[in-house]
Design a protein around this motif. Structure first.
Motif, PDB file in Angstrom:
ATOM      1  N   MET A  66      13.053   3.326   5.626  1.00  0.00           N
ATOM      2  CA  MET A  66      12.589   2.228   4.756  1.00  0.00           C
ATOM      3  C   MET A  66      11.079   2.334   4.510  1.00  0.00           C
ATOM      4  O   MET A  66      10.328   2.612   5.440  1.00  0.00           O
ATOM      5  N   CYS A  67      10.646   2.101   3.265  1.00  0.00           N
ATOM      6  CA  CYS A  67       9.204   2.013   2.989  1.00  0.00           C
ATOM      7  C   CYS A  67       8.805   0.533   3.055  1.00  0.00           C
ATOM      8  O   CYS A  67       9.185  -0.254   2.188  1.00  0.00           O
ATOM      9  N   PRO A  68       8.009   0.153   4.065  1.00  0.00           N
ATOM     10  CA  PRO A  68       7.677  -1.267   4.223  1.00  0.00           C
ATOM     11  C   PRO A  68       6.830  -1.794   3.064  1.00  0.00           C
ATOM     12  O   PRO A  68       6.861  -2.988   2.764  1.00  0.00           O
ATOM     13  N   GLY A 119       0.824  -1.211   0.000  1.00  0.00           N
ATOM     14  CA  GLY A 119       0.000   0.000   0.000  1.00  0.00           C
ATOM     15  C   GLY A 119       0.850   1.249   0.000  1.00  0.00           C
ATOM     16  O   GLY A 119       1.961   1.269  -0.524  1.00  0.00           O
ATOM     17  N   CYS A 120       0.308   2.309   0.599  1.00  0.00           N
ATOM     18  CA  CYS A 120       1.033   3.583   0.690  1.00  0.00           C
ATOM     19  C   CYS A 120       0.275   4.432   1.705  1.00  0.00           C
ATOM     20  O   CYS A 120      -0.956   4.531   1.621  1.00  0.00           O
ATOM     21  N   SER A 121       1.003   5.030   2.648  1.00  0.00           N
ATOM     22  CA  SER A 121       0.308   5.802   3.692  1.00  0.00           C
ATOM     23  C   SER A 121      -0.457   6.976   3.100  1.00  0.00           C
ATOM     24  O   SER A 121      -1.469   7.407   3.652  1.00  0.00           O
ATOM     25  N   LEU A 122       0.014   7.497   1.972  1.00  0.00           N
ATOM     26  CA  LEU A 122      -0.709   8.605   1.336  1.00  0.00           C
ATOM     27  C   LEU A 122      -2.017   8.109   0.727  1.00  0.00           C
ATOM     28  O   LEU A 122      -3.075   8.693   0.939  1.00  0.00           O
ATOM     29  N   VAL A 178      -0.557  11.167  -7.658  1.00  0.00           N
ATOM     30  CA  VAL A 178      -0.803   9.806  -8.154  1.00  0.00           C
ATOM     31  C   VAL A 178      -0.818   8.765  -7.032  1.00  0.00           C
ATOM     32  O   VAL A 178      -1.340   7.670  -7.226  1.00  0.00           O
ATOM     33  N   ASN A 179      -0.259   9.129  -5.885  1.00  0.00           N
ATOM     34  CA  ASN A 179      -0.236   8.191  -4.735  1.00  0.00           C
ATOM     35  C   ASN A 179      -1.630   8.125  -4.099  1.00  0.00           C
ATOM     36  O   ASN A 179      -1.822   8.470  -2.932  1.00  0.00           O
ATOM     37  N   THR A 180      -2.616   7.715  -4.881  1.00  0.00           N
ATOM     38  CA  THR A 180      -4.001   7.617  -4.416  1.00  0.00           C
ATOM     39  C   THR A 180      -4.680   6.463  -5.150  1.00  0.00           C
ATOM     40  O   THR A 180      -4.191   6.006  -6.196  1.00  0.00           O
ATOM     41  N   PRO A 225      10.396  15.972  -2.177  1.00  0.00           N
ATOM     42  CA  PRO A 225       9.412  16.996  -1.780  1.00  0.00           C
ATOM     43  C   PRO A 225       8.238  16.467  -0.954  1.00  0.00           C
ATOM     44  O   PRO A 225       7.349  17.249  -0.602  1.00  0.00           O
ATOM     45  N   GLU A 226       8.227  15.171  -0.643  1.00  0.00           N
ATOM     46  CA  GLU A 226       7.250  14.666   0.344  1.00  0.00           C
ATOM     47  C   GLU A 226       7.738  14.956   1.772  1.00  0.00           C
ATOM     48  O   GLU A 226       7.019  14.701   2.735  1.00  0.00           O
ATOM     49  N   CYS A 227       8.963  15.494   1.905  1.00  0.00           N
ATOM     50  CA  CYS A 227       9.464  15.889   3.233  1.00  0.00           C
ATOM     51  C   CYS A 227       8.787  17.193   3.658  1.00  0.00           C
ATOM     52  O   CYS A 227       8.405  18.022   2.811  1.00  0.00           O
ATOM     53  N   ALA A 267       0.322  12.174   4.692  1.00  0.00           N
ATOM     54  CA  ALA A 267       1.791  12.295   4.657  1.00  0.00           C
ATOM     55  C   ALA A 267       2.387  10.943   4.287  1.00  0.00           C
ATOM     56  O   ALA A 267       1.789   9.894   4.545  1.00  0.00           O
ATOM     57  N   CYS A 268       3.568  10.999   3.709  1.00  0.00           N
ATOM     58  CA  CYS A 268       4.316   9.776   3.428  1.00  0.00           C
ATOM     59  C   CYS A 268       5.012   9.348   4.716  1.00  0.00           C
ATOM     60  O   CYS A 268       5.767  10.138   5.303  1.00  0.00           O
ATOM     61  N   GLU A 269       4.799   8.116   5.116  1.00  0.00           N
ATOM     62  CA  GLU A 269       5.367   7.664   6.398  1.00  0.00           C
ATOM     63  C   GLU A 269       6.887   7.567   6.367  1.00  0.00           C
ATOM     64  O   GLU A 269       7.523   7.492   7.414  1.00  0.00           O
ATOM     65  N   VAL A 270       7.459   7.564   5.185  1.00  0.00           N
ATOM     66  CA  VAL A 270       8.917   7.533   5.050  1.00  0.00           C
ATOM     67  C   VAL A 270       9.490   8.946   5.185  1.00  0.00           C
ATOM     68  O   VAL A 270      10.405   9.200   5.972  1.00  0.00           O
ATOM     69  N   HIS A 271       8.936   9.882   4.423  1.00  0.00           N
ATOM     70  CA  HIS A 271       9.542  11.219   4.341  1.00  0.00           C
ATOM     71  C   HIS A 271       9.142  12.148   5.478  1.00  0.00           C
ATOM     72  O   HIS A 271       9.869  13.084   5.792  1.00  0.00           O
TER      73      HIS A 271
HETATM   74 FE1  SF4 Z   1       3.892   5.749  -0.064  1.00  0.00          FE
HETATM   75 FE2  SF4 Z   1       5.941   6.994   1.039  1.00  0.00          FE
HETATM   76 FE3  SF4 Z   1       6.089   4.367   0.617  1.00  0.00          FE
HETATM   77 FE4  SF4 Z   1       6.140   6.079  -1.454  1.00  0.00          FE
HETATM   78  S1  SF4 Z   1       7.667   5.900   0.136  1.00  0.00           S
HETATM   79  S2  SF4 Z   1       4.926   4.201  -1.295  1.00  0.00           S
HETATM   80  S3  SF4 Z   1       4.793   7.708  -0.725  1.00  0.00           S
HETATM   81  S4  SF4 Z   1       4.662   5.399   1.994  1.00  0.00           S
END
Ligand code: SF4
Ligand code: 13P
Length: 327
Positions: free
Chosen positions: A283-285, A111-114, A139-141, A225-227, A196-200
């Protein structure tokens, strides 16, 4: 395992030689061989995001890039099967742009937190509260959220998309930080959603100050720029993952700190062996659910096939296509 079976992996080794020791590559050879064989049998291509680990990114993929490049290149694929080594919204985008092809995502949990922060209902509520204000959706939707939107954007083209609209106010969702960063660059007022992006979002201005202190300021700091804006303000450059690569290629810095997901530094280090990379990564899980094993399994079983509800698909595709038309 026969010598013949190992040959393809041995041939591929130079692609990863700067970042994967030979002894480690040997442990991956069986999966690599199987994937390369299955790609031929299935007439499949592997599209891989820049956050894939090097054995996927450099080793077995056919097309690589940031979210924008993957969307653009997905429109040019002539194979029957696309394996999207990335996260679910990327596979959905590839399917929307290739409705007649089979699109596989190796692990449905990518998935993606966004993407998870916002629903179509949330977008409808924002539109009702702000009538006439265009909706620009990252696009992260999900496709359902894109379907409620006027146009999509990625981190690589967000500024261009906002400027192309020629308005002084937009609803820009769901990344509050990307939206704030673009507002700072364009002067356009943004109505945001608290995603928000959980990584940035975990990087802080202090992280960057510390790096500069540690290297006597002899370091180029590149951030995504997600920071948060306070982090971007401390950087030398902010850009999408592909723009990070372009920046290093063009500026040829001696030492770089990449403020982004962990695999980015590994992948870019393979390309620029003379640049020293400092890697304060998160890390992005979700991205890390893609492994050689899960990709092999996807090709063996032809799962998980991505489908989009036709009602949603038509409207979501319109928002993506509008984005791709902005030059
Ligand atoms: Fe989503 Fe952030 Fe992982 Fe990209 S890095 S997939 S924006 S959680
Ligand atoms: P880009 O590759 O478009 O910069 O996006 C980063 C990201 O987090 C995608 O999930």
């Amino acid at each position: 395992m026969s010598v013949m079976e190992l040959t393809v992996a041995e041939e591929l080794y130079p692609r990863v030689a700067n970042v994967i020791p030979k002894v480690e590559w040997a442990t991956m050879a069986e999966d690599v061989e199987a994937i390369m064989r299955l790609k031929k049998e299935r007439n499949a291509v592997i599209l891989a995001h820049n956050y894939m680990t090097p054995e996927i990114f450099h080793g077995i993929s056919d097309i690589t890039g940031d979210s924008l490049a993957l969307a653009r290149k997905a429109t040019e694929v002539d194979a029957d099967v696309i394996v999207l080594a990335g996260v679910h919204f990327m596979a959905e985008t590839a399917k929307l742009l290739n409705p007649s092809k089979t699109v596989l995502i190796p692990d449905l949990r990518s998935g993606c937190s966004l993407a998870e922060s916002i629903t179509a209902e949330d977008v409808r509520a924002l539109k009702a509260a702000n009538p006439g204000v265009p909706v620009v959706t990252y696009v992260n939707t999900s496709a359902a959220v894109k379907a409620e939107s006027d146009i999509c954007c990625t981190s690589g083209n967000a500024e261009k998309i906002i400027r192309s609209l020629g308005v002084d106010k937009v609803i820009m969702i769901p990344d509050q930080y990307l939206a704030a960063n673009i507002a700072n660059r364009t002067g356009v007022e943004v109505i945001v959603h608290p995603g928000a992006c959980e990584v940035h979002e975990r990087f802080t201005p202090r992280d960057i100050q510390q790096i500069r202190e540690d290297y006597s300021d002899d370091v180029t700091v590149i951030v995504h720029p997600e920071c948060p804006p306070a982090v971007v303000a401390e950087a030398d450059f902010a850009g999408s993952t592909a723009q990070m690569v372009d920046y290093v290629r063009e500026e040829d810095p001696k030492r770089v700190a990449l403020i982004t997901e962990c695999s980015m530094s590994d992948n870019i280090a393979q390309l620029f062996p003379n640049v020293e990379f400092i890697r304060p990564c998160n890390m992005c899980p979700h991205m890390k659910r893609n492994t050689l094993g899960s990709i092999r399994h996807a090709l063996e079983t032809m799962t998980n096939q991505v489908e989009v509800d036709p009602d949603i698909a038509e409207r979501a595709t319109r928002a993506i296509t509008r984005m791709l038309e902005v030059k």
